[in-house]
Write a protein that holds these residues in place. Sequence first.
Motif, mmCIF file in Angstrom:
data_model
loop_
_atom_site.group_PDB
_atom_site.id
_atom_site.type_symbol
_atom_site.label_atom_id
_atom_site.label_comp_id
_atom_site.label_asym_id
_atom_site.label_seq_id
_atom_site.Cartn_x
_atom_site.Cartn_y
_atom_site.Cartn_z
ATOM 1 N N ARG A 97 0.820 -1.212 0.000
ATOM 2 C CA ARG A 97 0.000 0.000 0.000
ATOM 3 C C ARG A 97 0.857 1.267 0.000
ATOM 4 N NH1 ARG A 97 -4.909 1.398 -1.920
ATOM 5 N NH2 ARG A 97 -5.229 3.541 -1.213
ATOM 6 N N GLU A 98 2.018 1.178 0.620
ATOM 7 C CA GLU A 98 2.932 2.320 0.592
ATOM 8 C C GLU A 98 3.326 2.655 -0.845
ATOM 9 O OE1 GLU A 98 6.187 1.336 3.114
ATOM 10 O OE2 GLU A 98 5.188 2.037 4.947
ATOM 11 N N GLY A 99 3.538 1.635 -1.651
ATOM 12 C CA GLY A 99 3.859 1.862 -3.053
ATOM 13 C C GLY A 99 2.709 2.508 -3.795
ATOM 14 N N VAL A 100 1.481 2.145 -3.438
ATOM 15 C CA VAL A 100 0.298 2.693 -4.101
ATOM 16 C C VAL A 100 0.072 4.148 -3.696
ATOM 17 C CG1 VAL A 100 -2.215 2.503 -4.307
ATOM 18 C CG2 VAL A 100 -0.809 0.441 -4.342
ATOM 19 N N GLU A 101 0.123 4.435 -2.382
ATOM 20 C CA GLU A 101 -0.209 5.774 -1.897
ATOM 21 C C GLU A 101 0.941 6.771 -2.047
ATOM 22 O OE1 GLU A 101 -2.071 6.160 1.900
ATOM 23 O OE2 GLU A 101 -3.395 4.432 1.607
ATOM 24 N N ARG A 102 2.155 6.325 -1.809
ATOM 25 C CA ARG A 102 3.271 7.272 -1.768
ATOM 26 C C ARG A 102 4.051 7.352 -3.071
ATOM 27 N NH1 ARG A 102 5.300 5.644 4.375
ATOM 28 N NH2 ARG A 102 3.445 6.513 5.430
ATOM 29 N N ARG A 103 3.982 6.313 -3.888
ATOM 30 C CA ARG A 103 4.714 6.341 -5.151
ATOM 31 C C ARG A 103 3.792 6.289 -6.367
ATOM 32 N NH1 ARG A 103 7.716 2.748 -2.037
ATOM 33 N NH2 ARG A 103 6.963 0.931 -3.201
ATOM 34 N N GLY A 104 2.489 6.224 -6.101
ATOM 35 C CA GLY A 104 1.526 6.246 -7.195
ATOM 36 C C GLY A 104 1.505 4.991 -8.040
ATOM 37 N N GLU A 105 1.942 3.880 -7.485
ATOM 38 C CA GLU A 105 1.976 2.630 -8.250
ATOM 39 C C GLU A 105 0.557 2.077 -8.397
ATOM 40 O OE1 GLU A 105 4.555 -1.518 -8.250
ATOM 41 O OE2 GLU A 105 4.169 -0.508 -6.348
ATOM 42 N N PRO A 106 0.147 1.683 -9.582
ATOM 43 C CA PRO A 106 -1.185 1.091 -9.762
ATOM 44 C C PRO A 106 -1.324 -0.195 -8.945
ATOM 45 C CG PRO A 106 -0.241 1.709 -11.875
ATOM 46 C CD PRO A 106 0.862 1.832 -10.873
ATOM 47 N N VAL A 107 -2.527 -0.443 -8.465
ATOM 48 C CA VAL A 107 -2.773 -1.638 -7.651
ATOM 49 C C VAL A 107 -2.426 -2.909 -8.415
ATOM 50 C CG1 VAL A 107 -4.595 -3.045 -6.602
ATOM 51 C CG2 VAL A 107 -4.515 -0.596 -6.163
ATOM 52 N N ALA A 108 -2.833 -2.983 -9.672
ATOM 53 C CA ALA A 108 -2.570 -4.186 -10.476
ATOM 54 C C ALA A 108 -1.075 -4.453 -10.597
ATOM 55 C CB ALA A 108 -3.200 -4.045 -11.853
ATOM 56 N N ARG A 109 -0.291 -3.371 -10.750
ATOM 57 C CA ARG A 109 1.150 -3.544 -10.884
ATOM 58 C C ARG A 109 1.770 -3.991 -9.563
ATOM 59 N NH1 ARG A 109 4.234 1.393 -13.422
ATOM 60 N NH2 ARG A 109 2.817 0.781 -15.125
ATOM 61 N N ALA A 110 1.278 -3.429 -8.457
ATOM 62 C CA ALA A 110 1.790 -3.813 -7.139
ATOM 63 C C ALA A 110 1.520 -5.291 -6.867
ATOM 64 C CB ALA A 110 1.153 -2.947 -6.055
ATOM 65 N N VAL A 111 0.329 -5.740 -7.243
ATOM 66 C CA VAL A 111 -0.021 -7.147 -7.043
ATOM 67 C C VAL A 111 0.831 -8.038 -7.934
ATOM 68 C CG1 VAL A 111 -1.854 -8.867 -7.324
ATOM 69 C CG2 VAL A 111 -2.376 -6.662 -6.282
ATOM 70 N N GLU A 112 1.038 -7.614 -9.165
ATOM 71 C CA GLU A 112 1.854 -8.391 -10.095
ATOM 72 C C GLU A 112 3.289 -8.516 -9.587
ATOM 73 O OE1 GLU A 112 2.854 -10.756 -13.155
ATOM 74 O OE2 GLU A 112 0.824 -10.023 -12.712
ATOM 75 N N ARG A 113 3.793 -7.453 -8.985
ATOM 76 C CA ARG A 113 5.148 -7.481 -8.436
ATOM 77 C C ARG A 113 5.250 -8.468 -7.274
ATOM 78 N NH1 ARG A 113 7.031 -4.172 -4.600
ATOM 79 N NH2 ARG A 113 5.317 -2.697 -4.893
ATOM 80 N N ARG A 114 4.169 -8.623 -6.543
ATOM 81 C CA ARG A 114 4.143 -9.562 -5.416
ATOM 82 C C ARG A 114 4.073 -11.009 -5.905
ATOM 83 N NH1 ARG A 114 4.618 -12.420 -1.839
ATOM 84 N NH2 ARG A 114 3.780 -12.401 0.266
ATOM 85 N N ARG A 115 3.557 -11.214 -7.109
ATOM 86 C CA ARG A 115 3.448 -12.530 -7.758
ATOM 87 C C ARG A 115 2.719 -13.560 -6.875
ATOM 88 N NH1 ARG A 115 8.992 -14.289 -10.531
ATOM 89 N NH2 ARG A 115 7.512 -15.688 -11.556
ATOM 90 N N PRO A 116 1.464 -13.269 -6.488
ATOM 91 C CA PRO A 116 0.713 -14.239 -5.685
ATOM 92 C C PRO A 116 0.254 -15.410 -6.538
ATOM 93 C CG PRO A 116 -0.723 -12.434 -6.305
ATOM 94 C CD PRO A 116 0.662 -12.077 -6.807
ATOM 95 N N HIS A 117 -0.132 -16.493 -5.880
ATOM 96 C CA HIS A 117 -0.730 -17.617 -6.598
ATOM 97 C C HIS A 117 -2.009 -17.124 -7.272
ATOM 98 C CE1 HIS A 117 -2.780 -21.477 -7.277
ATOM 99 N NE2 HIS A 117 -1.600 -22.038 -7.141
ATOM 100 N N PHE A 118 -2.319 -17.664 -8.439
ATOM 101 C CA PHE A 118 -3.465 -17.162 -9.199
ATOM 102 C C PHE A 118 -4.770 -17.236 -8.420
ATOM 103 C CE2 PHE A 118 -3.715 -21.685 -10.128
ATOM 104 C CZ PHE A 118 -5.084 -21.934 -10.208
#
Length: 347
Positions: A264-285
């Motif tokens: 969430r810090e990436g989303v709020e403070r760096r303006g990263e899109p939620v989809a990109r943040a989730v993709e970077r985390r690489r969760p199981h589908f």
Amino acid sequence: MAQKKASEVDAFLARPDFAFSLVVFYGPDTGLVAERAGKLAQAFGVDPSDPFAAVTLAADDLEKDIGRLYDEAKTLSLLGGKRLVRVRGAGAGRALCDAVGELAAEHLPDTLIIVEAGDLKKNAGLRLNVERGRHGMALPCYQDEGRALDQMIDEELTAAGLTMDRDARDALRARLGADRIASRGEVKKLCLYALGTPTVTEADVVAIVGDVSADALEEAIDAAAAGAVKRLPHLIDRLTTAGTATFQLHQALLRYFQQLQALREGVERRGEPVARAVERRRPHFRRRAALEAALNAWTLEAIDARLQTIEADILASRKDAHLALAITHRTLIDTAVTAAQLRARRS
């Protein structure tokens, strides 16, 4: 009163008495409930794919139109013969409860009604009504433990023509038990993997069998963080019935929100899109949608507050072990309710 103990259900299914024309299967393990309901339906001898002889109804739909159940239960098969009616997802619905009481009181020739319900306490209306009915039967379905789990493993091994050494069985049992259908699916997968070898080894188990209990734990945490309030009580009950310690639930929830905070810090403070943040985390589908929902709902301020609450609840549960389960249950449900409220505000 027409009911069986949990230990007597398999014997009843081996030689079912169809003088009981309405049978309610209930328990926290929906997989076990569905599997046993399927066995009884198969023993009744009606082809479930025959639309003139079999029908499946959803309990939620029946609450809006309970007359459908009466119609289906008392309609003769178009081509003659037996008729099978299955109701899935039953719980505390008043209309279905009353209908079950009425239908369990009368004999329905050549008709079998099977109701699949969640965990029902002794004073639950659905359970009381079927137990009071002269032609109703209540069958409790509880977690695979001990002999029941070994029996399921042996069934699949025998069908595949395989044997298993003690170390392999111990390793397999440690990875099963959260859900009957999921557990049986893992054993079937193991048998397919070991086909052509005389004995299933511990190495085979480690190589191919997933940890079903771990999957269930992740599902519960995802539900809490994403605001799936209705699903969560069943998931918690399933885990605690299977022997999952309360501290495991608390610690898993704490770790999840610590990771959510970083995202969430990436989303709020760096303006990263939620989809990109989730993709970077690489969760199981299977976890991706829940993570996206949680990351969209929770703000940094809300996450900070929730982390403080979780930590306080962990401390409280350690100070009073007798209340640990109640505290853990409250933590998860409160988390889900808060998530649902946050999602509603942002929609």
